[in-house]
Design a protein around this motif. Sequence first.
Motif, mmCIF file in Angstrom:
data_model
loop_
_atom_site.group_PDB
_atom_site.id
_atom_site.type_symbol
_atom_site.label_atom_id
_atom_site.label_comp_id
_atom_site.label_asym_id
_atom_site.label_seq_id
_atom_site.Cartn_x
_atom_site.Cartn_y
_atom_site.Cartn_z
ATOM 1 N N GLY A 7 23.531 -23.481 -13.749
ATOM 2 C CA GLY A 7 23.973 -24.872 -13.727
ATOM 3 C C GLY A 7 23.729 -25.485 -15.075
ATOM 4 N N SER A 8 24.023 -26.781 -15.210
ATOM 5 C CA SER A 8 23.798 -27.443 -16.483
ATOM 6 C C SER A 8 23.424 -28.891 -16.259
ATOM 7 C CB SER A 8 25.052 -27.368 -17.356
ATOM 8 O OG SER A 8 26.122 -28.062 -16.750
ATOM 9 N N ASP A 9 22.663 -29.421 -17.215
ATOM 10 C CA ASP A 9 22.220 -30.792 -17.183
ATOM 11 C C ASP A 9 22.136 -31.313 -18.602
ATOM 12 O OD1 ASP A 9 20.887 -29.842 -14.483
ATOM 13 O OD2 ASP A 9 20.849 -32.019 -14.491
ATOM 14 N N ASP A 10 22.275 -32.651 -18.765
ATOM 15 C CA ASP A 10 21.931 -33.250 -20.029
ATOM 16 C C ASP A 10 20.428 -33.201 -20.184
ATOM 17 O OD1 ASP A 10 24.432 -35.754 -19.551
ATOM 18 O OD2 ASP A 10 24.531 -33.950 -20.751
ATOM 19 N N THR A 11 19.965 -33.121 -21.412
ATOM 20 C CA THR A 11 18.539 -33.167 -21.633
ATOM 21 C C THR A 11 18.030 -34.556 -21.329
ATOM 22 O OG1 THR A 11 18.780 -33.876 -23.915
ATOM 23 C CG2 THR A 11 18.711 -31.520 -23.513
ATOM 24 N N ALA A 12 16.718 -34.636 -21.088
ATOM 25 C CA ALA A 12 16.071 -35.933 -21.115
ATOM 26 C C ALA A 12 16.114 -36.432 -22.554
ATOM 27 C CB ALA A 12 14.639 -35.801 -20.636
ATOM 28 N N ALA A 13 15.857 -37.706 -22.763
ATOM 29 C CA ALA A 13 15.899 -38.265 -24.103
ATOM 30 C C ALA A 13 14.539 -38.829 -24.466
ATOM 31 C CB ALA A 13 16.975 -39.360 -24.192
ATOM 32 N N PRO A 14 13.559 -37.952 -24.783
ATOM 33 C CA PRO A 14 12.225 -38.443 -25.085
ATOM 34 C C PRO A 14 12.226 -39.310 -26.325
ATOM 35 C CG PRO A 14 12.415 -36.123 -25.619
ATOM 36 C CD PRO A 14 13.676 -36.513 -24.906
ATOM 37 N N GLY A 481 21.175 -25.660 -19.254
ATOM 38 C CA GLY A 481 21.571 -24.906 -18.074
ATOM 39 C C GLY A 481 20.398 -24.102 -17.560
ATOM 40 N N GLN A 482 20.505 -23.646 -16.324
ATOM 41 C CA GLN A 482 19.480 -22.808 -15.724
ATOM 42 C C GLN A 482 20.009 -21.394 -15.569
ATOM 43 O OE1 GLN A 482 16.442 -25.285 -12.889
ATOM 44 N NE2 GLN A 482 18.184 -24.310 -11.960
ATOM 45 N N GLY A 483 19.403 -20.485 -16.284
ATOM 46 C CA GLY A 483 19.656 -19.078 -16.073
ATOM 47 C C GLY A 483 18.366 -18.455 -15.564
ATOM 48 N N ILE A 484 18.051 -17.254 -16.032
ATOM 49 C CA ILE A 484 16.742 -16.700 -15.734
ATOM 50 C C ILE A 484 15.668 -17.569 -16.380
ATOM 51 C CG2 ILE A 484 15.232 -14.726 -16.142
ATOM 52 C CD1 ILE A 484 17.522 -12.906 -15.662
ATOM 53 N N THR A 485 15.991 -18.108 -17.563
ATOM 54 C CA THR A 485 15.148 -19.113 -18.194
ATOM 55 C C THR A 485 16.014 -20.321 -18.539
ATOM 56 O OG1 THR A 485 15.515 -18.094 -20.359
ATOM 57 C CG2 THR A 485 13.547 -17.419 -19.154
ATOM 58 N N LEU A 486 15.379 -21.383 -19.013
ATOM 59 C CA LEU A 486 16.113 -22.573 -19.430
ATOM 60 C C LEU A 486 17.103 -22.206 -20.531
ATOM 61 C CD1 LEU A 486 16.291 -25.728 -19.202
ATOM 62 C CD2 LEU A 486 14.617 -25.800 -21.073
ATOM 63 N N GLU A 487 18.348 -22.670 -20.385
ATOM 64 C CA GLU A 487 19.392 -22.326 -21.339
ATOM 65 C C GLU A 487 19.841 -23.559 -22.113
ATOM 66 O OE1 GLU A 487 22.490 -20.695 -18.938
ATOM 67 O OE2 GLU A 487 21.609 -18.692 -18.898
ATOM 68 N N VAL A 488 20.246 -23.328 -23.348
ATOM 69 C CA VAL A 488 20.874 -24.366 -24.168
ATOM 70 C C VAL A 488 22.364 -24.072 -24.199
ATOM 71 C CG1 VAL A 488 21.014 -25.394 -26.461
ATOM 72 C CG2 VAL A 488 18.799 -24.689 -25.553
ATOM 73 N N ASN A 489 23.164 -24.988 -23.643
ATOM 74 C CA ASN A 489 24.599 -24.744 -23.480
ATOM 75 C C ASN A 489 25.471 -25.580 -24.407
ATOM 76 O OD1 ASN A 489 24.216 -22.808 -21.512
ATOM 77 N ND2 ASN A 489 24.322 -24.271 -19.829
ATOM 78 N N SER A 490 24.897 -26.066 -25.477
ATOM 79 C CA SER A 490 25.660 -26.786 -26.500
ATOM 80 C C SER A 490 24.934 -26.598 -27.824
ATOM 81 C CB SER A 490 25.765 -28.275 -26.144
ATOM 82 O OG SER A 490 24.490 -28.901 -26.201
ATOM 83 N N PRO A 491 25.580 -26.933 -28.943
ATOM 84 C CA PRO A 491 24.901 -26.757 -30.232
ATOM 85 C C PRO A 491 23.587 -27.531 -30.303
ATOM 86 C CG PRO A 491 27.236 -27.132 -30.565
ATOM 87 C CD PRO A 491 26.975 -27.389 -29.110
ATOM 88 N N MET A 492 22.601 -26.936 -30.979
ATOM 89 C CA MET A 492 21.321 -27.602 -31.243
ATOM 90 C C MET A 492 21.080 -27.526 -32.757
ATOM 91 S SD MET A 492 17.477 -26.640 -29.901
ATOM 92 C CE MET A 492 17.491 -27.140 -28.202
ATOM 93 N N ARG A 493 21.970 -28.196 -33.492
ATOM 94 C CA ARG A 493 21.952 -28.068 -34.934
ATOM 95 C C ARG A 493 20.911 -28.974 -35.575
ATOM 96 N NH1 ARG A 493 28.014 -29.417 -36.118
ATOM 97 N NH2 ARG A 493 27.433 -30.907 -34.481
ATOM 98 N N ILE A 494 20.267 -28.419 -36.604
ATOM 99 C CA ILE A 494 19.370 -29.195 -37.446
ATOM 100 C C ILE A 494 19.775 -28.968 -38.908
ATOM 101 C CG2 ILE A 494 17.435 -29.206 -35.827
ATOM 102 C CD1 ILE A 494 16.224 -26.876 -37.392
#
Length: 500
Positions: A7-14, A481-494
């Motif tokens: 599945g997928s979710d937006d991240t929280a926004a700390p 997203g949720q796979g076997i572990t927490l997944e990142v399903n969009s770019p996480m660019r720095i």
Amino acid sequence: MTTADAGSDDTAAPTTAAATAAPATPAAPATTATAVARVPGPPGHPLVGSLFDLTRRPLKTYLAARREYGDVVRFTAGPPGLRAEFFMVFSPEGAHQVLGTEAANFRKENNFYAELRTTVGNGLLTSQDAEYLRQRRLIQPLFTRRRVDGYVNAIALESAALAERWRAVPDGVVDASQEMSRFALRTVSRILFGTDVEAAVEVVGRCFPVLSQYVLDRGFAPVLLPRSWPTAANRRGAAARRELYEVCDGIIAERAVRATRGDGGGGGEGAGRADGPVSDDLLELLTRARGEDGERLDPAELRDQVLVFLLAGHETTATSMAFALHLLAKHPQERRLAREEADAVLAGREPTAADLDALPYLTRVLKEAMRLYPAATQVGRRVVAETVIGGYRIPAGAQVIVAPWVAHRHPDHWEEPDRFDPDRFLPEREKERHRFAWYPFGAGPRACIGQHFSMLESVLSLGVLLREFDVDVIDRGVRLGQGITLEVNSPMRIRLTSRG
């Protein structure tokens, strides 16, 4: 490991802050005399229950369920006749019961673990009972702090190589998730295989994602087709498994040949420190491991353990490091404090194992990243004997899932839980909290054997990268997203800026 649905979710926004021994005999299951039999939970759709919510937005669904129904929630999912039922436990107290005081009453027995055993073998992650205790006794001496500290040279070598590669990036933009996944895989492969690292990295990096998805799909399928059927998914899974087994078996066989010739193991550059307490890679130590009665791991068991270490040793650490970088890139004050500490401790030299204790702020940053984004969002078990959790009767045979994703945000234990605040992990504040309010490595007798290794790798390598680069965020919001572990399903660019 997690027993998550895809599945997928937006991240929280700390937001920024203002300024192992053998398992003990567990307690007997709680009495059911006064327990409530009906566990509350969402009614779901008449035809599929909560299936759509659980597959499309599971992380938000769990948080919402705790707010509406409390710390023990019953979910149903699937069509009539194939409907699954499970109970989610959100409180630290409930996690303590499932993973700690009543651990023997909650077993790793469900379709997910069965598929995982078939795919990557019956290693420490999936074994149980006498077999688990046997493996743990053989392997535990290889994960003492002294042994793990001996691998700091491999961490330093891969950290320096990553920094060198980053300096060559033309526009200074990298994807933190992809970069940390590659780095963690190379590091754990080097520690496992020593100078044989290149033979494994490419195959593991290509095959593990295929196998992870295959295990996940089969572990939560309402109807499980035999693996022998020539479906596209079965063919892909079998091919990836075969290739992964072949590379591991080949390295193990070559080690046996070297031992026969007297050439030694795989130690050398990038394994343990030649001048430190350990000079062999982990595969060599596994090969030589002996129990009290002389028992040892046979080649198939060696492969099973290697595959577990590769899987659990790179995905979880990569997730923690990626989110630590992402959060620091978003929060200038915390980034400045972490960078100043790294400069003071690691100025002009390679890191050593002793530096871990000298980097307390960066350690707090990492712990806070693992609180907000635990790699294992949930952990599943099957109930053996009827018990009571949070005042509710849980029947024998039921599937129970504890959820670090929710416990780490539980408002009874965390003030402003969505806020990024590394100082939550100051020693005096940690002492005040329930010890199961934060459990990214699991807990109890089945807690992760590699906790110290993960912390050592993550903190030291992040220190090196912050010493070499300033980081700024490009993608502030990230799809999860949720796979076997927490997944990142969009770019996480720095964006990287070399510090000279």
